[in-house]
Design a protein around this motif. Structure first.
Motif, PDB file in Angstrom:
ATOM      1  N   MET A  50       0.815  -1.221   0.000  1.00 55.04           N
ATOM      2  CA  MET A  50       0.000   0.000   0.000  1.00 55.04           C
ATOM      3  C   MET A  50       0.847   1.269   0.000  1.00 55.04           C
ATOM      4  SD  MET A  50      -3.376  -0.585   0.091  1.00 55.04           S
ATOM      5  CE  MET A  50      -4.185   0.663   1.065  1.00 55.04           C
ATOM      6  N   ASP A  51       1.991   1.237   0.671  1.00 55.17           N
ATOM      7  CA  ASP A  51       2.816   2.436   0.769  1.00 55.17           C
ATOM      8  C   ASP A  51       3.400   2.859  -0.572  1.00 55.17           C
ATOM      9  OD1 ASP A  51       2.203   2.653   3.407  1.00 55.17           O
ATOM     10  OD2 ASP A  51       4.134   1.938   4.159  1.00 55.17           O
ATOM     11  N   ARG A  52       3.340   1.990  -1.547  1.00 55.38           N
ATOM     12  CA  ARG A  52       3.798   2.376  -2.887  1.00 55.38           C
ATOM     13  C   ARG A  52       2.827   3.362  -3.525  1.00 55.38           C
ATOM     14  NH1 ARG A  52       8.091  -0.243  -4.704  1.00 55.38           N
ATOM     15  NH2 ARG A  52       8.668  -2.201  -3.772  1.00 55.38           N
ATOM     16  N   THR A  53       1.571   3.321  -3.102  1.00 56.57           N
ATOM     17  CA  THR A  53       0.582   4.234  -3.682  1.00 56.57           C
ATOM     18  C   THR A  53       0.177   5.333  -2.714  1.00 56.57           C
ATOM     19  OG1 THR A  53      -1.206   2.766  -2.988  1.00 56.57           O
ATOM     20  CG2 THR A  53      -0.373   2.514  -5.246  1.00 56.57           C
ATOM     21  N   VAL A  54       0.207   5.058  -1.426  1.00 55.69           N
ATOM     22  CA  VAL A  54      -0.176   6.041  -0.409  1.00 55.69           C
ATOM     23  C   VAL A  54       0.906   6.063   0.669  1.00 55.69           C
ATOM     24  CG1 VAL A  54      -2.024   6.789   1.154  1.00 55.69           C
ATOM     25  CG2 VAL A  54      -2.573   5.358  -0.820  1.00 55.69           C
ATOM     26  N   PRO A  55       2.053   6.705   0.405  1.00 55.95           N
ATOM     27  CA  PRO A  55       3.142   6.669   1.378  1.00 55.95           C
ATOM     28  C   PRO A  55       2.817   7.450   2.651  1.00 55.95           C
ATOM     29  CG  PRO A  55       3.728   8.071  -0.473  1.00 55.95           C
ATOM     30  CD  PRO A  55       2.395   7.465  -0.783  1.00 55.95           C
ATOM     31  N   ASN A  79      -7.151   4.033  13.011  1.00 61.69           N
ATOM     32  CA  ASN A  79      -7.363   4.898  11.861  1.00 61.69           C
ATOM     33  C   ASN A  79      -7.776   4.090  10.633  1.00 61.69           C
ATOM     34  OD1 ASN A  79      -5.099   4.170  10.200  1.00 61.69           O
ATOM     35  ND2 ASN A  79      -3.784   5.514  11.387  1.00 61.69           N
ATOM     36  N   PHE A  80      -8.347   4.779   9.659  1.00 60.74           N
ATOM     37  CA  PHE A  80      -8.911   4.135   8.479  1.00 60.74           C
ATOM     38  C   PHE A  80      -7.853   3.378   7.679  1.00 60.74           C
ATOM     39  CE2 PHE A  80     -10.269   4.317   3.977  1.00 60.74           C
ATOM     40  CZ  PHE A  80     -11.377   3.499   4.096  1.00 60.74           C
ATOM     41  N   LYS A  81      -6.678   3.980   7.518  1.00 63.12           N
ATOM     42  CA  LYS A  81      -5.629   3.320   6.737  1.00 63.12           C
ATOM     43  C   LYS A  81      -5.233   2.002   7.391  1.00 63.12           C
ATOM     44  CE  LYS A  81      -1.213   3.731   4.522  1.00 63.12           C
ATOM     45  NZ  LYS A  81       0.083   4.346   4.504  1.00 63.12           N
ATOM     46  N   GLU A  82      -5.115   1.993   8.711  1.00 66.57           N
ATOM     47  CA  GLU A  82      -4.760   0.747   9.398  1.00 66.57           C
ATOM     48  C   GLU A  82      -5.842  -0.308   9.213  1.00 66.57           C
ATOM     49  OE1 GLU A  82      -1.881  -0.365  11.175  1.00 66.57           O
ATOM     50  OE2 GLU A  82      -1.152   1.322  10.020  1.00 66.57           O
ATOM     51  N   THR A  83      -7.095   0.114   9.166  1.00 69.17           N
ATOM     52  CA  THR A  83      -8.191  -0.829   8.915  1.00 69.17           C
ATOM     53  C   THR A  83      -8.051  -1.436   7.523  1.00 69.17           C
ATOM     54  OG1 THR A  83      -9.644   0.390  10.395  1.00 69.17           O
ATOM     55  CG2 THR A  83     -10.696  -1.069   8.813  1.00 69.17           C
ATOM     56  N   GLN A  84      -7.739  -0.598   6.536  1.00 66.18           N
ATOM     57  CA  GLN A  84      -7.524  -1.106   5.177  1.00 66.18           C
ATOM     58  C   GLN A  84      -6.348  -2.079   5.149  1.00 66.18           C
ATOM     59  OE1 GLN A  84      -7.025   2.739   3.215  1.00 66.18           O
ATOM     60  NE2 GLN A  84      -8.781   2.243   1.933  1.00 66.18           N
ATOM     61  N   ILE A  85      -5.280  -1.724   5.828  1.00 70.46           N
ATOM     62  CA  ILE A  85      -4.087  -2.569   5.864  1.00 70.46           C
ATOM     63  C   ILE A  85      -4.419  -3.902   6.534  1.00 70.46           C
ATOM     64  CG2 ILE A  85      -1.772  -2.774   6.859  1.00 70.46           C
ATOM     65  CD1 ILE A  85      -1.839  -0.853   4.494  1.00 70.46           C
ATOM     66  N   ASP A  86      -5.186  -3.863   7.634  1.00 72.76           N
ATOM     67  CA  ASP A  86      -5.588  -5.108   8.306  1.00 72.76           C
ATOM     68  C   ASP A  86      -6.371  -6.006   7.360  1.00 72.76           C
ATOM     69  OD1 ASP A  86      -4.390  -4.710  10.766  1.00 72.76           O
ATOM     70  OD2 ASP A  86      -6.196  -3.946  11.739  1.00 72.76           O
ATOM     71  N   ARG A  87      -7.288  -5.424   6.599  1.00 67.68           N
ATOM     72  CA  ARG A  87      -8.101  -6.223   5.667  1.00 67.68           C
ATOM     73  C   ARG A  87      -7.237  -6.830   4.567  1.00 67.68           C
ATOM     74  NH1 ARG A  87     -13.990  -4.027   4.585  1.00 67.68           N
ATOM     75  NH2 ARG A  87     -14.124  -6.184   3.930  1.00 67.68           N
TER      76      ARG A  87
END
Length: 174
Positions: A50-55, A79-87
């Protein structure tokens, strides 16, 4: 660029790791924590993708129910980003086809009943624990993945109280 505080030779040493390095806390290296360790690694791998697109720098921490968090700490944890990362981490560790195969192997064809938001029958709790173990995942992570994939059948809590506990059945005199 943000140093982590790491114990080295019984001293706390601020350490900066190369970008892309995954640092695993010592308690996660225990064999009993293999499911949580695997999820943490898949979570951090999802960060890499994910960090390649949203660093943006983030640290993933387990929620400690006995600790008192500040509002800022809670915001960082949830936070929302962590939720996305968890999924995404869950999808890497437990792809849909593998979860469905394990469910079929364990005889789960129509889903597992869950009462209210989180009540399971004892037998179903053991069933999920067995499936999680077969997948190499923690119970909690696997339960969340079952929910995401629609493999939990939600029932009203009153059904658990009357059917499973045998309380408040129609016709009973109190």
């Amino acid at each position: 660029i943000t140093p982590l505080l790491v114990y080295e030779r019984q001293k706390i040493v601020p350490t900066v790791y190369d970008k892309g390095t995954i640092v695993i806390e010592k308690f996660l290296r225990k064999e009993t924590e293999s499911g949580r360790r695997r999820f943490t690694i898949s979570h951090e791998s999802a960060h890499f993708v994910m960090d390649r697109t949203v660093p943006q720098a983030n640290f993933h921490r387990e929620y400690d129910s006995e600790r008192i968090y500040t509002a800022t700490e809670l915001k960082a944890l949830f936070n929302f980003k962590e939720t996305q990362i968890d999924r995404m981490g869950a999808a890497l560790l437990m792809p849909r086809f593998m979860v469905r195969n394990v469910a079929e192997t364990f005889g789960v064809l129509n889903g597992i009943p869950i009462y209210g938001d989180s009540i399971l029958r004892a037998a179903d709790h053991l069933l999920i624990q067995g499936m999680a173990s077969a997948m190499g995942a923690s119970f909690s992570a696997f339960l969340i993945r079952l929910r995401e994939l629609g493999l939990l059948q939600r029932h009203d809590i009153s059904e658990y109280i009357t059917e499973e506990m045998g309380l408040g059945k129609a016709g009973d005199v109190q």
